[in-house]
Design an enzyme around this catalytic site. Sequence first.
Site, mmCIF file in Angstrom:
data_model
loop_
_atom_site.group_PDB
_atom_site.id
_atom_site.type_symbol
_atom_site.label_atom_id
_atom_site.label_comp_id
_atom_site.label_asym_id
_atom_site.label_seq_id
_atom_site.Cartn_x
_atom_site.Cartn_y
_atom_site.Cartn_z
ATOM 1 N N HIS A 20 3.571 -2.763 -5.000
ATOM 2 C CA HIS A 20 3.041 -3.919 -4.275
ATOM 3 C C HIS A 20 2.526 -4.937 -5.283
ATOM 4 C CE1 HIS A 20 3.517 -2.161 -0.393
ATOM 5 N NE2 HIS A 20 2.934 -1.059 -0.813
ATOM 6 N N HIS A 37 2.200 3.958 7.939
ATOM 7 C CA HIS A 37 2.368 3.788 6.489
ATOM 8 C C HIS A 37 3.680 4.474 6.058
ATOM 9 C CE1 HIS A 37 1.775 4.321 2.191
ATOM 10 N NE2 HIS A 37 0.869 3.357 2.268
ATOM 11 N N GLU A 54 4.576 6.147 3.552
ATOM 12 C CA GLU A 54 4.476 7.528 3.041
ATOM 13 C C GLU A 54 4.405 8.538 4.191
ATOM 14 O OE1 GLU A 54 1.150 8.472 0.337
ATOM 15 O OE2 GLU A 54 1.278 10.514 1.119
ATOM 16 N N THR A 84 -1.460 11.141 0.740
ATOM 17 C CA THR A 84 -2.033 11.321 -0.605
ATOM 18 C C THR A 84 -3.276 10.452 -0.844
ATOM 19 O OG1 THR A 84 -0.489 9.673 -1.442
ATOM 20 C CG2 THR A 84 0.116 11.985 -1.743
ATOM 21 N N SER A 95 -1.635 -5.470 -1.964
ATOM 22 C CA SER A 95 -1.960 -4.084 -2.320
ATOM 23 C C SER A 95 -3.281 -3.659 -1.682
ATOM 24 C CB SER A 95 -2.037 -3.968 -3.846
ATOM 25 O OG SER A 95 -2.845 -2.886 -4.218
ATOM 26 N N SER A 124 -0.765 -0.697 -8.570
ATOM 27 C CA SER A 124 0.532 -1.346 -8.760
ATOM 28 C C SER A 124 0.467 -2.489 -9.773
ATOM 29 C CB SER A 124 1.066 -1.835 -7.410
ATOM 30 O OG SER A 124 0.045 -2.069 -6.508
#
Length: 290
Positions: free
Chosen positions: A48, A133, A135, A173, A229, A273
């Site tokens: 990001h 999201h 992920e 995570t 981000s 990022s």
Amino acid sequence: MKVTLAKTAGFCFGVQRAVDTVYRVLEEEHEKPLDEQRSIYTYGPIVHNETVIQKLAAEGVEVLESEEELATLRDGIVIIRAHGVPKHIYELLEKQKVEAVDASCPFVQKIQRLVRQHTAAGEEVFVTGNPEHPEVIGIMGWAEGGISAIPDIETAEKLPNGEGRSVVVVSQTTFNIDKFKLIIDILKKKHYYVNAINTICNATFERQSEAKELAKQSDAMIVIGGRSSSNTKKLFEICKDQCRNTQLIQTVGDLNFVQDEAVQNVGITAGASTPKEIIEEVQNYVRDEF
Ligand code: F3S
């Protein structure tokens, strides 16, 4: 003036690995004769950070934003970013004979494996995390049976009584560890028999605690990261709580720093990022100019 850079500033292991993968693939393709070079895509932005994405775009790396776009490809290489993707994306690419280069973070892959194994064994799985999201979408896409996401405490509280049902609980995570523990407690109180597997990655926690400590000791704090981000925004909030003179910048050009005798200690941190070069540029600028 003392300038201190947080040790954990910038790319985490998984993001660094994903960005390195893109550059490795680029290099391999550029070494081939022109007529053999394939187009390179990433499925979603690799990080990001607009600066990184623009740089990669200049090298010819295109970002695919949706599964529909992916479905139109007939050749080329698609790099899977650190967040990972559902299993059917690999199947889709294979069907289309498009090469998939997997740069999903090994910590995310571990969760995907756990989900696949436990659901294949007939167990029900809960994932603590945001179901929208990428992920979590990816993790849930490896289930072979019952799986659902628990984004927050309120959702956990609304769940029906477990009546002794066994459930496996894993986590996104970047989920907050305290919330994870609270959700486990709620499930137990609701009579679920819980096998909790803490899959939270320490990289986020370590970056946030270091930023908090550094901001406490600093007269001014600089947080570097992309506008989109979320982990950078979170870092900014944490630092701002400890040090009122905190700035969030994307590049050195955004820095609005004035000479002030009261500012003796400047702390710098950066989101997961933010590339090393941007961090170094800011660090050198503050050191040289003030
Ligand atoms: Fe991987 Fe942890 Fe980064 S899961 S992508 S190393 S935040």
